[in-house]
Design a protein around this motif. Structure first.
Motif, PDB file in Angstrom:
ATOM      1  N   SER A  56      -4.559  -0.502  -3.055  1.00  9.98           N
ATOM      2  CA  SER A  56      -5.269   0.267  -2.032  1.00  9.98           C
ATOM      3  C   SER A  56      -6.312  -0.638  -1.397  1.00  9.98           C
ATOM      4  CB  SER A  56      -5.947   1.503  -2.631  1.00  9.98           C
ATOM      5  OG  SER A  56      -6.998   1.129  -3.517  1.00  9.98           O
ATOM      6  N   TYR A  57      -6.455  -0.551  -0.090  1.00 13.47           N
ATOM      7  CA  TYR A  57      -7.412  -1.379   0.642  1.00 13.47           C
ATOM      8  C   TYR A  57      -8.558  -0.513   1.164  1.00 13.47           C
ATOM      9  CZ  TYR A  57      -3.123  -4.212   1.070  1.00 13.47           C
ATOM     10  OH  TYR A  57      -1.968  -4.902   0.823  1.00 13.47           O
TER      11      TYR A  57
ATOM     12  N   GLU B 117       0.837  -1.208   0.000  1.00 10.56           N
ATOM     13  CA  GLU B 117       0.000   0.000   0.000  1.00 10.56           C
ATOM     14  C   GLU B 117       0.871   1.257   0.000  1.00 10.56           C
ATOM     15  OE1 GLU B 117      -4.151   1.347   2.017  1.00 10.56           O
ATOM     16  OE2 GLU B 117      -2.628   0.585   3.395  1.00 10.56           O
TER      17      GLU B 117
ATOM     18  N   LYS C 148       2.025   2.138  -3.296  1.00 11.69           N
ATOM     19  CA  LYS C 148       0.866   2.358  -4.174  1.00 11.69           C
ATOM     20  C   LYS C 148       0.684   1.257  -5.220  1.00 11.69           C
ATOM     21  CE  LYS C 148       1.041   7.379  -3.517  1.00 11.69           C
ATOM     22  NZ  LYS C 148       0.158   7.280  -2.359  1.00 11.69           N
TER      23      LYS C 148
END
Length: 253
Positions: free
Chosen positions: A33-34, A27, A30
Protein backbone atom coordinates in the motif's frame (compact mmCIF):
# COMPACT_ATOMS: atom_id res chain seq x y z
CA UNK A 1 1.09 -6.40 3.03
CA UNK A 2 4.00 -3.98 3.00
CA UNK A 3 3.30 -0.33 3.78
CA UNK A 4 5.24 2.40 1.95
CA UNK A 5 4.91 6.02 2.99
CA UNK A 6 6.61 8.88 1.18
CA UNK A 7 7.21 12.30 2.75
CA UNK A 8 7.70 14.87 0.01
CA UNK A 9 6.95 18.47 -0.91
CA UNK A 10 5.90 17.35 -4.39
CA UNK A 11 3.39 14.48 -4.04
CA UNK A 12 2.16 14.98 -7.60
CA UNK A 13 5.47 13.57 -8.87
CA UNK A 14 4.50 10.09 -7.67
CA UNK A 15 1.04 9.71 -9.20
CA UNK A 16 2.18 8.47 -12.60
CA UNK A 17 4.87 6.17 -11.24
CA UNK A 18 2.85 4.48 -8.51
CA UNK A 19 -0.24 4.28 -10.70
CA UNK A 20 1.38 2.44 -13.59
CA UNK A 21 2.75 -0.95 -14.57
CA UNK A 22 4.12 -3.32 -11.93
CA UNK A 23 3.79 -0.82 -9.08
CA UNK A 24 0.09 -0.42 -9.78
CA UNK A 25 -0.41 -4.17 -10.05
CA UNK A 26 1.36 -4.68 -6.72
CA UNK A 27 -1.13 -2.40 -4.99
CA UNK A 28 -4.09 -4.02 -6.77
CA UNK A 29 -3.13 -7.48 -5.50
CA UNK A 30 -2.54 -6.00 -2.03
CA UNK A 31 1.15 -6.80 -1.92
CA UNK A 32 1.83 -3.18 -0.95
CA UNK A 33 0.00 0.00 0.00
CA UNK A 34 1.30 3.46 -0.87
CA UNK A 35 0.72 6.73 0.93
CA UNK A 36 2.28 9.95 -0.35
CA UNK A 37 2.23 12.83 2.13
CA UNK A 38 3.14 16.48 1.71
CA UNK A 39 5.06 17.08 4.92
CA UNK A 40 4.44 20.81 4.61
CA UNK A 41 1.06 19.98 6.16
CA UNK A 42 2.88 19.19 9.40
CA UNK A 43 4.55 22.58 9.70
CA UNK A 44 3.66 24.27 12.98
CA UNK A 45 3.64 27.83 11.64
CA UNK A 46 0.95 29.68 9.71
CA UNK A 47 3.12 30.08 6.62
CA UNK A 48 3.82 26.32 6.52
CA UNK A 49 7.54 26.85 6.08
CA UNK A 50 9.66 23.71 6.34
CA UNK A 51 13.14 25.19 5.89
CA UNK A 52 15.31 27.90 7.40
CA UNK A 53 18.78 29.45 7.14
CA UNK A 54 21.64 27.34 8.54
CA UNK A 55 23.18 28.30 11.86
CA UNK A 56 26.69 29.60 11.30
CA UNK A 57 25.84 30.97 7.89
CA UNK A 58 26.32 29.49 4.46
CA UNK A 59 24.50 29.08 1.17
CA UNK A 60 21.11 27.47 0.79
CA UNK A 61 18.35 26.48 3.17
CA UNK A 62 18.13 23.57 5.60
CA UNK A 63 15.13 21.34 6.22
CA UNK A 64 13.74 21.93 9.72
CA UNK A 65 13.36 19.00 12.10
CA UNK A 66 9.83 19.72 13.39
CA UNK A 67 7.78 18.82 10.27
CA UNK A 68 9.67 15.56 9.71
CA UNK A 69 9.56 14.48 13.36
CA UNK A 70 5.82 15.17 13.56
CA UNK A 71 5.08 13.50 10.23
CA UNK A 72 6.96 10.29 11.06
CA UNK A 73 5.37 10.14 14.53
CA UNK A 74 1.91 10.54 12.99
CA UNK A 75 2.52 7.89 10.32
CA UNK A 76 3.65 5.38 12.91
CA UNK A 77 1.23 6.23 15.73
CA UNK A 78 -1.30 3.55 14.81
CA UNK A 79 0.97 1.18 12.92
CA UNK A 80 0.61 -2.51 13.76
CA UNK A 81 4.00 -3.32 12.25
CA UNK A 82 7.33 -3.28 14.00
CA UNK A 83 9.38 -0.10 14.04
CA UNK A 84 9.48 1.06 10.41
CA UNK A 85 12.59 1.67 8.35
CA UNK A 86 12.84 5.42 7.82
CA UNK A 87 14.92 6.05 4.71
CA UNK A 88 16.58 9.38 4.09
CA UNK A 89 17.44 9.97 0.43
CA UNK A 90 20.83 11.61 0.60
CA UNK A 91 24.02 11.74 -1.53
CA UNK A 92 26.01 11.03 1.66
CA UNK A 93 24.16 7.76 2.23
CA UNK A 94 24.99 4.13 1.60
CA UNK A 95 25.18 3.29 -2.11
CA UNK A 96 22.00 1.47 -3.11
CA UNK A 97 22.32 -1.96 -4.69
CA UNK A 98 20.36 -5.18 -5.22
CA UNK A 99 21.43 -6.60 -1.87
CA UNK A 100 19.95 -3.57 -0.12
CA UNK A 101 16.75 -3.90 -2.14
CA UNK A 102 16.42 -7.53 -1.05
CA UNK A 103 17.00 -6.50 2.56
CA UNK A 104 14.35 -3.75 2.43
CA UNK A 105 11.88 -6.15 0.77
CA UNK A 106 11.75 -8.08 4.05
CA UNK A 107 10.41 -5.02 5.92
CA UNK A 108 6.79 -4.44 6.90
CA UNK A 109 6.84 -0.66 6.72
CA UNK A 110 9.11 1.75 4.84
CA UNK A 111 9.01 5.54 5.15
CA UNK A 112 10.92 7.60 2.57
CA UNK A 113 12.00 11.16 3.41
CA UNK A 114 12.54 13.22 0.27
CA UNK A 115 14.26 16.48 1.00
CA UNK A 116 15.10 19.54 -1.03
CA UNK A 117 17.21 22.60 -0.31
CA UNK A 118 20.80 22.45 0.93
CA UNK A 119 20.38 19.63 3.42
CA UNK A 120 18.70 18.26 6.52
CA UNK A 121 18.90 19.38 10.13
CA UNK A 122 21.30 16.85 11.65
CA UNK A 123 18.77 15.89 14.34
CA UNK A 124 16.64 14.27 11.64
CA UNK A 125 19.54 11.95 10.79
CA UNK A 126 20.36 11.19 14.41
CA UNK A 127 16.91 10.59 15.88
CA UNK A 128 14.43 9.73 13.13
CA UNK A 129 16.24 8.03 10.27
CA UNK A 130 17.25 4.35 10.25
CA UNK A 131 18.85 4.28 6.77
CA UNK A 132 20.56 6.91 4.63
CA UNK A 133 20.64 5.84 0.99
CA UNK A 134 22.12 7.28 -2.19
CA UNK A 135 21.34 5.91 -5.66
CA UNK A 136 24.66 7.13 -7.05
CA UNK A 137 27.49 9.60 -6.86
CA UNK A 138 25.63 12.55 -8.31
CA UNK A 139 23.31 15.25 -7.00
CA UNK A 140 19.60 15.61 -7.81
CA UNK A 141 17.29 18.50 -7.01
CA UNK A 142 15.46 16.37 -4.47
CA UNK A 143 14.99 12.89 -3.09
CA UNK A 144 11.85 12.04 -5.06
CA UNK A 145 13.53 10.33 -8.02
CA UNK A 146 15.74 8.34 -5.69
CA UNK A 147 12.71 7.20 -3.69
CA UNK A 148 10.97 6.08 -6.89
CA UNK A 149 13.99 4.01 -7.91
CA UNK A 150 14.15 2.27 -4.54
CA UNK A 151 10.39 1.69 -4.40
CA UNK A 152 10.40 0.09 -7.84
CA UNK A 153 13.33 -2.19 -7.07
CA UNK A 154 11.84 -3.30 -3.74
CA UNK A 155 8.22 -3.80 -4.82
CA UNK A 156 9.13 -6.14 -7.69
CA UNK A 157 10.71 -8.47 -5.12
CA UNK A 158 7.50 -8.89 -3.12
CA UNK A 159 5.64 -12.22 -3.41
CA UNK A 160 3.31 -12.61 -6.43
CA UNK A 161 4.11 -9.18 -7.87
CA UNK A 162 5.97 -10.38 -10.98
CA UNK A 163 3.80 -13.44 -11.56
CA UNK A 164 6.83 -15.61 -12.41
CA UNK A 165 8.68 -15.96 -9.11
CA UNK A 166 11.89 -16.91 -10.93
CA UNK A 167 12.04 -13.61 -12.82
CA UNK A 168 13.83 -11.50 -10.24
CA UNK A 169 16.01 -14.39 -9.00
CA UNK A 170 17.90 -14.46 -12.31
CA UNK A 171 18.07 -10.69 -12.79
CA UNK A 172 21.41 -8.94 -13.12
CA UNK A 173 23.02 -8.44 -9.68
CA UNK A 174 20.65 -10.89 -7.94
CA UNK A 175 23.04 -13.74 -8.73
CA UNK A 176 26.13 -11.59 -8.29
CA UNK A 177 26.68 -11.49 -12.06
CA UNK A 178 25.13 -9.61 -14.96
CA UNK A 179 22.34 -11.41 -16.77
CA UNK A 180 23.00 -13.40 -19.94
CA UNK A 181 21.85 -12.14 -23.40
CA UNK A 182 18.25 -12.75 -24.47
CA UNK A 183 16.77 -13.48 -27.92
CA UNK A 184 13.26 -13.90 -29.30
CA UNK A 185 11.57 -14.43 -32.69
CA UNK A 186 12.49 -14.30 -35.49
CA UNK A 187 15.42 -16.69 -35.38
CA UNK A 188 17.07 -14.68 -38.17
CA UNK A 189 16.73 -10.93 -38.59
CA UNK A 190 18.66 -8.94 -41.21
CA UNK A 191 21.22 -11.73 -41.48
CA UNK A 192 21.68 -11.74 -37.69
CA UNK A 193 21.02 -15.19 -36.25
CA UNK A 194 20.06 -16.42 -32.80
CA UNK A 195 22.77 -18.73 -31.32
CA UNK A 196 22.10 -22.31 -32.40
CA UNK A 197 22.18 -23.64 -28.84
CA UNK A 198 19.06 -21.66 -27.95
CA UNK A 199 17.15 -23.39 -30.75
CA UNK A 200 18.40 -26.87 -29.85
CA UNK A 201 15.83 -27.72 -27.21
CA UNK A 202 18.63 -29.14 -25.06
CA UNK A 203 18.01 -27.40 -21.73
CA UNK A 204 21.24 -28.58 -20.15
CA UNK A 205 23.29 -27.00 -22.93
CA UNK A 206 21.11 -23.89 -22.88
CA UNK A 207 21.62 -23.45 -19.12
CA UNK A 208 25.36 -23.90 -19.55
CA UNK A 209 25.47 -21.35 -22.40
CA UNK A 210 23.55 -18.84 -20.33
CA UNK A 211 25.82 -19.32 -17.33
CA UNK A 212 28.91 -18.87 -19.48
CA UNK A 213 27.55 -15.78 -21.25
CA UNK A 214 26.50 -14.29 -17.91
CA UNK A 215 30.08 -14.63 -16.70
CA UNK A 216 31.46 -13.31 -20.01
CA UNK A 217 29.23 -10.23 -19.88
CA UNK A 218 30.24 -9.53 -16.30
CA UNK A 219 33.93 -9.96 -17.14
CA UNK A 220 33.67 -7.53 -20.06
CA UNK A 221 31.33 -4.92 -18.58
CA UNK A 222 31.59 -5.08 -14.79
CA UNK A 223 34.79 -6.90 -13.83
CA UNK A 224 34.58 -5.25 -10.40
CA UNK A 225 31.69 -7.59 -9.54
CA UNK A 226 34.00 -10.58 -9.86
CA UNK A 227 36.17 -9.33 -6.99
CA UNK A 228 33.56 -10.51 -4.49
CA UNK A 229 32.22 -13.46 -6.48
CA UNK A 230 33.32 -17.04 -5.74
CA UNK A 231 33.98 -18.90 -8.99
CA UNK A 232 33.61 -22.66 -9.29
CA UNK A 233 36.09 -24.71 -11.31
CA UNK A 234 34.09 -24.49 -14.52
CA UNK A 235 33.75 -20.72 -14.22
CA UNK A 236 37.48 -20.39 -13.58
CA UNK A 237 38.13 -22.29 -16.81
CA UNK A 238 35.74 -20.03 -18.72
CA UNK A 239 37.41 -16.97 -17.28
CA UNK A 240 40.77 -18.16 -18.59
CA UNK A 241 39.16 -18.56 -22.03
CA UNK A 242 37.89 -14.97 -21.88
CA UNK A 243 41.31 -13.66 -20.90
CA UNK A 244 42.95 -15.48 -23.82
CA UNK A 245 40.29 -14.14 -26.20
CA UNK A 246 40.89 -10.63 -24.88
CA UNK A 247 44.66 -10.93 -25.36
CA UNK A 248 44.14 -12.27 -28.89
CA UNK A 249 41.84 -9.37 -29.75
CA UNK A 250 44.40 -6.87 -28.50
CA UNK A 251 47.11 -8.37 -30.68
CA UNK A 252 44.84 -8.20 -33.73
CA UNK A 253 44.06 -4.54 -33.13
Amino acid sequence: MMKMDVLTLFPEMFSGVLGSSILKRAEEIKAVSYRVVNFREYSDNKHQTVDDYPYGGGAGMVLKPQPIFDAVEDLTAHSESKKPRVILLCPQGERFNQKKAEELAQSEHLIFVCGHYEGYDERIREHVVTDEISIGDFVLTGGELGAMVIIDSVVRLLPDVLGNEQSHIKDSFSTGLLEHPHYTRPAEFRDMKVPDVLLSGNHRLIDEWRAKESLRRTFLRRPDLLEEYTLDDKQKKWLQEFLKEQESDKKKS
